[in-house]
Design an enzyme around this catalytic site. Sequence first.
Site, PDB file in Angstrom:
ATOM      1  N   CYS A 116       0.816  -1.230   0.000  1.00  0.00           N
ATOM      2  CA  CYS A 116       0.000   0.000   0.000  1.00  0.00           C
ATOM      3  C   CYS A 116       0.843   1.271   0.000  1.00  0.00           C
ATOM      4  CB  CYS A 116      -0.947   0.005   1.190  1.00  0.00           C
ATOM      5  SG  CYS A 116      -2.206  -1.263   1.056  1.00  0.00           S
ATOM      6  N   HIS A 256      -3.143   7.376   2.700  1.00  0.00           N
ATOM      7  CA  HIS A 256      -3.592   6.137   2.055  1.00  0.00           C
ATOM      8  C   HIS A 256      -4.962   5.783   2.630  1.00  0.00           C
ATOM      9  CE1 HIS A 256      -3.979   2.094   0.762  1.00  0.00           C
ATOM     10  NE2 HIS A 256      -3.746   1.571   1.942  1.00  0.00           N
ATOM     11  N   ASN A 286     -10.504   0.432  -0.220  1.00  0.00           N
ATOM     12  CA  ASN A 286      -9.037   0.486  -0.248  1.00  0.00           C
ATOM     13  C   ASN A 286      -8.578  -0.076  -1.592  1.00  0.00           C
ATOM     14  OD1 ASN A 286      -6.299  -0.003   0.000  1.00  0.00           O
ATOM     15  ND2 ASN A 286      -6.438  -0.771   2.108  1.00  0.00           N
TER      16      ASN A 286
HETATM   17  N1  ACO Z   1     -18.827  -8.216   9.081  1.00  0.00           N
HETATM   18  C1  ACO Z   1     -19.262  -8.532  10.307  1.00  0.00           C
HETATM   19  N2  ACO Z   1     -18.450  -8.939  11.289  1.00  0.00           N
HETATM   20  C2  ACO Z   1     -17.141  -9.025  11.018  1.00  0.00           C
HETATM   21  C3  ACO Z   1     -16.624  -8.715   9.759  1.00  0.00           C
HETATM   22  C4  ACO Z   1     -17.528  -8.307   8.772  1.00  0.00           C
HETATM   23  N3  ACO Z   1     -17.145  -7.962   7.522  1.00  0.00           N
HETATM   24  N4  ACO Z   1     -15.295  -8.894   9.796  1.00  0.00           N
HETATM   25  C5  ACO Z   1     -14.997  -9.297  11.032  1.00  0.00           C
HETATM   26  N5  ACO Z   1     -16.107  -9.388  11.779  1.00  0.00           N
HETATM   27  C6  ACO Z   1     -16.236  -9.776  13.156  1.00  0.00           C
HETATM   28  C7  ACO Z   1     -15.097 -10.627  13.669  1.00  0.00           C
HETATM   29  O1  ACO Z   1     -15.275 -11.965  13.308  1.00  0.00           O
HETATM   30  C8  ACO Z   1     -15.182 -10.411  15.141  1.00  0.00           C
HETATM   31  O2  ACO Z   1     -16.205 -11.215  15.662  1.00  0.00           O
HETATM   32  P1  ACO Z   1     -16.019 -11.949  17.090  1.00  0.00           P
HETATM   33  O3  ACO Z   1     -15.869 -10.817  18.058  1.00  0.00           O
HETATM   34  O4  ACO Z   1     -17.276 -12.709  17.204  1.00  0.00           O
HETATM   35  O5  ACO Z   1     -14.775 -12.764  16.943  1.00  0.00           O
HETATM   36  C9  ACO Z   1     -15.666  -8.960  15.261  1.00  0.00           C
HETATM   37  O6  ACO Z   1     -16.209  -8.625  13.984  1.00  0.00           O
HETATM   38  C10 ACO Z   1     -14.564  -7.994  15.588  1.00  0.00           C
HETATM   39  O7  ACO Z   1     -13.442  -8.313  14.775  1.00  0.00           O
HETATM   40  P2  ACO Z   1     -12.152  -7.461  14.820  1.00  0.00           P
HETATM   41  O8  ACO Z   1     -11.130  -8.077  13.915  1.00  0.00           O
HETATM   42  O9  ACO Z   1     -11.773  -7.206  16.244  1.00  0.00           O
HETATM   43  O10 ACO Z   1     -12.698  -6.115  14.203  1.00  0.00           O
HETATM   44  P3  ACO Z   1     -11.950  -4.752  14.063  1.00  0.00           P
HETATM   45  O11 ACO Z   1     -12.675  -3.714  14.790  1.00  0.00           O
HETATM   46  O12 ACO Z   1     -10.476  -4.887  14.311  1.00  0.00           O
HETATM   47  O13 ACO Z   1     -12.152  -4.470  12.515  1.00  0.00           O
HETATM   48  C11 ACO Z   1     -10.880  -4.542  10.500  1.00  0.00           C
HETATM   49  C12 ACO Z   1     -11.604  -5.349  11.557  1.00  0.00           C
HETATM   50  C13 ACO Z   1     -11.890  -3.640   9.797  1.00  0.00           C
HETATM   51  C14 ACO Z   1     -10.238  -5.482   9.504  1.00  0.00           C
HETATM   52  C15 ACO Z   1      -9.822  -3.671  11.205  1.00  0.00           C
HETATM   53  O14 ACO Z   1      -8.998  -4.449  12.031  1.00  0.00           O
HETATM   54  C16 ACO Z   1      -8.964  -2.925  10.246  1.00  0.00           C
HETATM   55  O15 ACO Z   1      -9.411  -2.009   9.594  1.00  0.00           O
HETATM   56  N6  ACO Z   1      -7.680  -3.268  10.155  1.00  0.00           N
HETATM   57  C17 ACO Z   1      -6.799  -2.643   9.207  1.00  0.00           C
HETATM   58  C18 ACO Z   1      -6.980  -3.362   7.936  1.00  0.00           C
HETATM   59  C19 ACO Z   1      -6.572  -2.578   6.740  1.00  0.00           C
HETATM   60  O16 ACO Z   1      -6.754  -1.397   6.626  1.00  0.00           O
HETATM   61  N7  ACO Z   1      -6.032  -3.295   5.806  1.00  0.00           N
HETATM   62  C20 ACO Z   1      -5.718  -2.758   4.563  1.00  0.00           C
HETATM   63  C21 ACO Z   1      -4.513  -3.376   3.985  1.00  0.00           C
HETATM   64  S1  ACO Z   1      -3.097  -2.688   4.645  1.00  0.00           S
HETATM   65  C22 ACO Z   1      -3.274  -1.142   4.455  1.00  0.00           C
HETATM   66  O17 ACO Z   1      -3.879  -0.667   3.524  1.00  0.00           O
HETATM   67  C23 ACO Z   1      -2.630  -0.324   5.414  1.00  0.00           C
END
Ligand code: ACO
Length: 329
Positions: A116, A256, A286
Amino acid sequence: MTGIKAAITAVHGYLPEYVLTNQELEQMVDTSDEWISTRTGIKERRILKGEGLATSDMAAEAVKGLLEKRGISPDDVDLVVCSTVTPDMKFPATANLVSHKAGINNAFSYDMNAACSGFIYALTTAASFVETGRYKKVVVVGADKMSSIVDYTDRQTCVIFGDAASAVLLEPSEENVGLMDHAFGTDGSGHVHLHMKAGGSLKPSSHETVDAREHYVYQEGQPVFKFAVTKMAGISKELMDKNDLNVDDISWLVPHQANMRIIEAAGRRLGIPSEKVMVNIQRYGNTTNATIPLCLWDYENQLNKGDNLILTAFGGGFTWGAVWVKWAY
Ligand code: ACO
């Protein structure tokens, strides 16, 4: 130093027509518009549909539009750098295919991969060729067909990514505008949190890797989230301090577009008010290498000559960085 700066003199993007909404994703995996909107800020993203269409097709459209807009013949382009994590093929470089499809016949071209952070790494590297006085027309294009490496049965990742391309033209300027300075960092130990398990020399493609769904983005969301906020804010602050820039000097933060909460948290840490932070993640998701130039394209009409922009990114690797740009037009 030559006194020549590499100025961004045009920007143009390409978005595939198909709109994948949160409502459609609700039909595909166990998720909801409410969850996606509050956790990521994303409402919809674009998907490149159609047999035989790849990253280079989107990138070539962006580049063709860019040259047309600036009134430049493809024959006059010296260099094309493409940043992507979804090359058309493992080799040759996608940049070669982009040049070919855009009718650019007198340039050399190569790809850059910093996940990214790829666009800002490519932008800075490409700028060096202009700053030396050696080349006068350099195209930098960030493009990704993320839908080709996203597992649409994995609700954690499939809601985040979209497909797009966007390009800028770099030309020499002696008016003290263009790329002013940058700061970058890399930490390979972070690869465990964000990578593709198979298909490389470590684990070549096989029936087993396909059955195990190892050719998709593997992501541990929480560490990525934490590092992204810390590193984007930290490196931007370092760059601003180094150049005696304070918050009032900054016209725009161009982060980003990883996740709305990452963007907001990075802006808050830097003390930059939200009205000065470029955001378009709600419409495109993204798009990896395309997010930063897509923001510049979207906000182009609001930019003025001399505006100070901080472009900042974080990505797989881990890689991160910030670039100070003085807008040239
Ligand atoms: N819909 C519903 N529920 C979901 C989903 C979804 N799409 N995805 C995950 N969940 C659930 C999980 O299973 C979990 O359930 P549980 O508590 O029963 O186990 C719950 O939601 C919470 O999951 P977390 O992983 O703790 O959720 P979080 O608040 O961390 O959000 C996310 C997840 C959106 C992926 C976040 O961690 C994030 O944005 N991380 C950065 C990812 C990113 O930006 N990546 C891009 C690539 S790298 C870059 O560009 C920098």
